[in-house]
Design a protein around this motif. Structure first.
Motif, PDB file in Angstrom:
ATOM      1  N   ALA A 270       0.870  -1.183   0.000  1.00 51.93           N
ATOM      2  CA  ALA A 270       0.000   0.000   0.000  1.00 51.93           C
ATOM      3  C   ALA A 270       0.899   1.222   0.000  1.00 51.93           C
ATOM      4  CB  ALA A 270      -0.914  -0.012   1.219  1.00 51.93           C
ATOM      5  N   LYS A 271       1.231   1.648  -1.204  1.00 49.13           N
ATOM      6  CA  LYS A 271       2.094   2.817  -1.359  1.00 49.13           C
ATOM      7  C   LYS A 271       1.253   3.941  -1.935  1.00 49.13           C
ATOM      8  CE  LYS A 271       6.208   4.481  -3.728  1.00 49.13           C
ATOM      9  NZ  LYS A 271       7.403   4.110  -4.473  1.00 49.13           N
ATOM     10  N   PHE A 272       1.187   5.022  -1.183  1.00 54.44           N
ATOM     11  CA  PHE A 272       0.311   6.135  -1.550  1.00 54.44           C
ATOM     12  C   PHE A 272       1.069   7.190  -2.347  1.00 54.44           C
ATOM     13  CE2 PHE A 272      -1.652   3.969   1.955  1.00 54.44           C
ATOM     14  CZ  PHE A 272      -3.004   4.009   1.653  1.00 54.44           C
TER      15      PHE A 272
ATOM     16  N   PHE B  74      13.257  12.434  -1.133  1.00 51.28           N
ATOM     17  CA  PHE B  74      13.796  11.186  -1.698  1.00 51.28           C
ATOM     18  C   PHE B  74      14.098  11.352  -3.177  1.00 51.28           C
ATOM     19  CE2 PHE B  74      13.157   7.400  -4.237  1.00 51.28           C
ATOM     20  CZ  PHE B  74      13.851   6.404  -3.561  1.00 51.28           C
ATOM     21  N   ARG B  75      13.232  12.065  -3.875  1.00 50.42           N
ATOM     22  CA  ARG B  75      13.426  12.194  -5.322  1.00 50.42           C
ATOM     23  C   ARG B  75      14.667  13.028  -5.628  1.00 50.42           C
ATOM     24  NH1 ARG B  75       6.943  12.516  -6.736  1.00 50.42           N
ATOM     25  NH2 ARG B  75       6.507  10.445  -5.900  1.00 50.42           N
ATOM     26  N   ASP B  76      15.090  13.876  -4.702  1.00 53.83           N
ATOM     27  CA  ASP B  76      16.395  14.526  -4.845  1.00 53.83           C
ATOM     28  C   ASP B  76      17.500  13.495  -4.641  1.00 53.83           C
ATOM     29  OD1 ASP B  76      15.021  16.898  -5.043  1.00 53.83           O
ATOM     30  OD2 ASP B  76      15.364  17.487  -2.949  1.00 53.83           O
TER      31      ASP B  76
ATOM     32  N   VAL C  47       3.563  -0.589   4.244  1.00 50.64           N
ATOM     33  CA  VAL C  47       2.690   0.576   4.118  1.00 50.64           C
ATOM     34  C   VAL C  47       3.605   1.792   4.054  1.00 50.64           C
ATOM     35  CG1 VAL C  47       0.916   1.979   5.242  1.00 50.64           C
ATOM     36  CG2 VAL C  47       0.839  -0.531   5.421  1.00 50.64           C
ATOM     37  N   LYS C  48       3.283   2.720   3.172  1.00 51.53           N
ATOM     38  CA  LYS C  48       4.174   3.854   2.953  1.00 51.53           C
ATOM     39  C   LYS C  48       3.377   5.049   2.457  1.00 51.53           C
ATOM     40  CE  LYS C  48       7.874   5.157  -0.063  1.00 51.53           C
ATOM     41  NZ  LYS C  48       8.461   4.916  -1.313  1.00 51.53           N
ATOM     42  N   PRO C  49       3.582   6.244   3.010  1.00 51.57           N
ATOM     43  CA  PRO C  49       4.406   6.609   4.177  1.00 51.57           C
ATOM     44  C   PRO C  49       3.886   5.999   5.483  1.00 51.57           C
ATOM     45  CG  PRO C  49       3.766   8.569   2.908  1.00 51.57           C
ATOM     46  CD  PRO C  49       2.949   7.422   2.410  1.00 51.57           C
TER      47      PRO C  49
ATOM     48  N   VAL D 149       9.149   7.892   5.685  1.00 50.97           N
ATOM     49  CA  VAL D 149       9.747   8.369   4.428  1.00 50.97           C
ATOM     50  C   VAL D 149      10.533   9.682   4.563  1.00 50.97           C
ATOM     51  CG1 VAL D 149       8.002   7.204   3.037  1.00 50.97           C
ATOM     52  CG2 VAL D 149       7.684   9.616   3.648  1.00 50.97           C
ATOM     53  N   SER D 150      11.164  10.018   3.447  1.00 53.92           N
ATOM     54  CA  SER D 150      12.066  11.172   3.398  1.00 53.92           C
ATOM     55  C   SER D 150      11.434  12.467   3.908  1.00 53.92           C
ATOM     56  CB  SER D 150      12.558  11.365   1.966  1.00 53.92           C
ATOM     57  OG  SER D 150      11.465  11.558   1.085  1.00 53.92           O
ATOM     58  N   GLY D 151      10.191  12.723   3.516  1.00 53.66           N
ATOM     59  CA  GLY D 151       9.546  13.979   3.918  1.00 53.66           C
ATOM     60  C   GLY D 151       9.235  14.017   5.408  1.00 53.66           C
TER      61      GLY D 151
ATOM     62  N   THR E  22      13.885   3.462   8.086  1.00 49.56           N
ATOM     63  CA  THR E  22      14.102   4.842   8.539  1.00 49.56           C
ATOM     64  C   THR E  22      15.529   5.316   8.293  1.00 49.56           C
ATOM     65  OG1 THR E  22      14.096   6.345  10.438  1.00 49.56           O
ATOM     66  CG2 THR E  22      14.487   4.025  10.930  1.00 49.56           C
ATOM     67  N   TYR E  23      15.621   6.568   7.827  1.00 49.89           N
ATOM     68  CA  TYR E  23      16.922   7.207   7.601  1.00 49.89           C
ATOM     69  C   TYR E  23      17.620   7.492   8.923  1.00 49.89           C
ATOM     70  CZ  TYR E  23      14.804   7.645   3.085  1.00 49.89           C
ATOM     71  OH  TYR E  23      14.192   7.333   1.898  1.00 49.89           O
ATOM     72  N   TRP E  24      16.900   7.305  10.000  1.00 53.38           N
ATOM     73  CA  TRP E  24      17.394   7.662  11.317  1.00 53.38           C
ATOM     74  C   TRP E  24      17.916   6.434  12.073  1.00 53.38           C
ATOM     75  CZ3 TRP E  24      15.917   8.354  16.686  1.00 53.38           C
ATOM     76  CH2 TRP E  24      16.470   9.496  17.259  1.00 53.38           C
TER      77      TRP E  24
HETATM   78  C1  PBG Z   1      10.658   4.583  -5.909  1.00 52.35           C
HETATM   79  C2  PBG Z   1      10.557   4.959  -4.484  1.00 52.35           C
HETATM   80  C3  PBG Z   1      10.169   6.183  -3.898  1.00 52.35           C
HETATM   81  C4  PBG Z   1      10.385   6.050  -2.517  1.00 52.35           C
HETATM   82  C5  PBG Z   1      10.851   4.759  -2.302  1.00 52.35           C
HETATM   83  N1  PBG Z   1      10.935   4.102  -3.520  1.00 52.35           N
HETATM   84  C6  PBG Z   1       9.759   7.457  -4.494  1.00 52.35           C
HETATM   85  C7  PBG Z   1       8.560   7.564  -5.301  1.00 52.35           C
HETATM   86  O1  PBG Z   1       7.705   6.689  -5.358  1.00 52.35           O
HETATM   87  O2  PBG Z   1       8.490   8.592  -5.960  1.00 52.35           O
HETATM   88  C8  PBG Z   1      10.173   7.114  -1.485  1.00 52.35           C
HETATM   89  C9  PBG Z   1      10.967   6.980  -0.230  1.00 52.35           C
HETATM   90  C10 PBG Z   1      11.030   8.190   0.620  1.00 52.35           C
HETATM   91  O3  PBG Z   1      10.386   9.221   0.364  1.00 52.35           O
HETATM   92  O4  PBG Z   1      11.776   8.128   1.618  1.00 52.35           O
HETATM   93  N2  PBG Z   1       9.508   4.367  -6.586  1.00 52.35           N
END
Ligand code: PBG
Length: 329
Positions: A195-197, A205-207, A248-250, A274-276, A313-315
């Motif tokens: 479940a990725k929203f 992350f995209r950076d 599940v993400k975020p 996630v990154s944000g 987690t980045y942490w």
């Molecule tokens: C690739 C992917 C993404 C993330 C993990 N794998 C970015 C996206 O779907 O644009 C996001 C991870 C994060 O924000 O920490 N599809």
């Protein structure tokens, strides 16, 4: 249950020791997965501006970071690759000498017991930045499945311990499972981003992964944040297709989904902090508006409390460094 004044909940909150005794949830380093970004070259360590503390590294530096994580007790890393060059089909994603394949081989040699999980997706490798084959502005589902399967097998051949498809194409878990089995990798588990929203929280992350779509967005394949009944359908489909761990993400804004998935499937559940989510706490801390350590610990604890068995987690390293033995967070 007795009521006030016979029962006073504050009696068990009076001291740190009492609170420790009745604490219901703990985060330990065993629960954490550290994401790492790998780029071509040597001696490269390029900080990601929107994610303080996170860097893109070349393979040699990656092995150092992963070694440090392992020494701190972190059981697993999740690898994202940024290739030398990109094309429309993302062919760098399955190259035998690709950036991920090279990184996996080096990690399995340098830190053999560390679990190496690889992100399986096209967006880091395609020139248009979408997660699959693009035609007339639309990502082609079934054609993408073949590429994802090919990518997953190449990761397993390089020595990956687990693959993590994050593209949200329909049927990808089954396609990857079948391809892995056919190639002799029936023992390799799939951690699916079930479940990725389509979230605004992926910006930083995209950076880091240099994977922002050139045009359009990902709402044609990632889920609408409004939907939780659909999230359960997605998760159950992935389980039916052979998923081993469901993600599940975020995490923080989706804890209701984490809880539902845990309760209704009983499968190991992973949540991606996630990154944000990371960047917002970091930024507020840099402004002196939040206590970073306390906020991060609370975030991780609450993700666990909602039912996540594992947290990306980045942490992870900072958490592990500060952890009191046996006490959790
Ligand atoms: C690739 C992917 C993404 C993330 C993990 N794998 C970015 C996206 O779907 O644009 C996001 C991870 C994060 O924000 O920490 N599809």
């Amino acid at each position: 249950m007795s009521a006030f004044p016979d029962y006073r909940p504050r009696r068990l909150r009076r001291t740190a020791t009492l609170r420790r005794m009745v604490r219901e949830t703990r985060v330990t380093v065993d629960d954490l997965i550290l994401p790492l970004f790998v780029v071509p070259g040597e001696g490269v360590r390029k900080p990601v501006a929107s994610m303080p503390g996170v860097a893109q590294t070349s393979v040699d530096e990656l092995v150092k970071d992963a070694g440090e994580a392992w020494e701190l007790g972190i059981p697993a890393v999740l690898l994202f690759g940024i290739p030398e060059s990109k094309d429309a089909k993302g062919s760098g994603s399955w190259a035998e000498d690709g950036v991920i394949q090279t990184a996996v081989r080096a990690l399995k040699e340098g830190v053999p017991d560390l679990v190496v999980i690889t992100d399986v997706c096209m967006c880091e490798y395609t020139s248009h930045g979408h997660c699959g084959v693009l035609r007339d502005g639309e990502v082609q589902n079934d054609e993408t499945l073949e590429l994802l399967a090919r990518q997953a097998v190449s990761h397993a051949e390089a020595g990956a311990d687990m693959v993590a498809p994050s593209d949200m194409m329909d049927g990808r878990v089954a396609a990857i499972r079948e391809a892995l089995d056919d190639a002799g990798f029936s023992h390799i588990p799939i951690l699916t981003y079930a479940a990725k929203f389509a979230s605004a929280f992926y910006g930083p992350f995209r950076d880091a992964a240099e994977s922002a779509p050139r045009e359009g967005d990902r709402r044609g394949y990632q889920m609408d944040p409004a939907n939780d009944v659909e999230a359960m359908r997605e998760v159950l489909l992935d389980i039916e297709e052979g998923a081993d761990i469901v993600m599940v993400k975020p995490a923080l804004a989706y804890l209701d989904i984490v809880r539902r998935v845990k309760d209704e499937t009983g499968y190991p559940v992973c949540a991606y902090h996630v990154s944000g989510e990371y960047a917002s706490i970091k930024a507020a801390a840099q402004l002196g508006w939040l206590d970073e350590d306390a906020a991060m610990r609370e975030a991780l604890l609450c993700i666990r409390r909602a039912g996540a068995d594992l947290i990306v987690t980045y942490w992870a390293r900072e958490f592990a460094r500060g952890e009191l033995p046996g006490r959790g967070a």
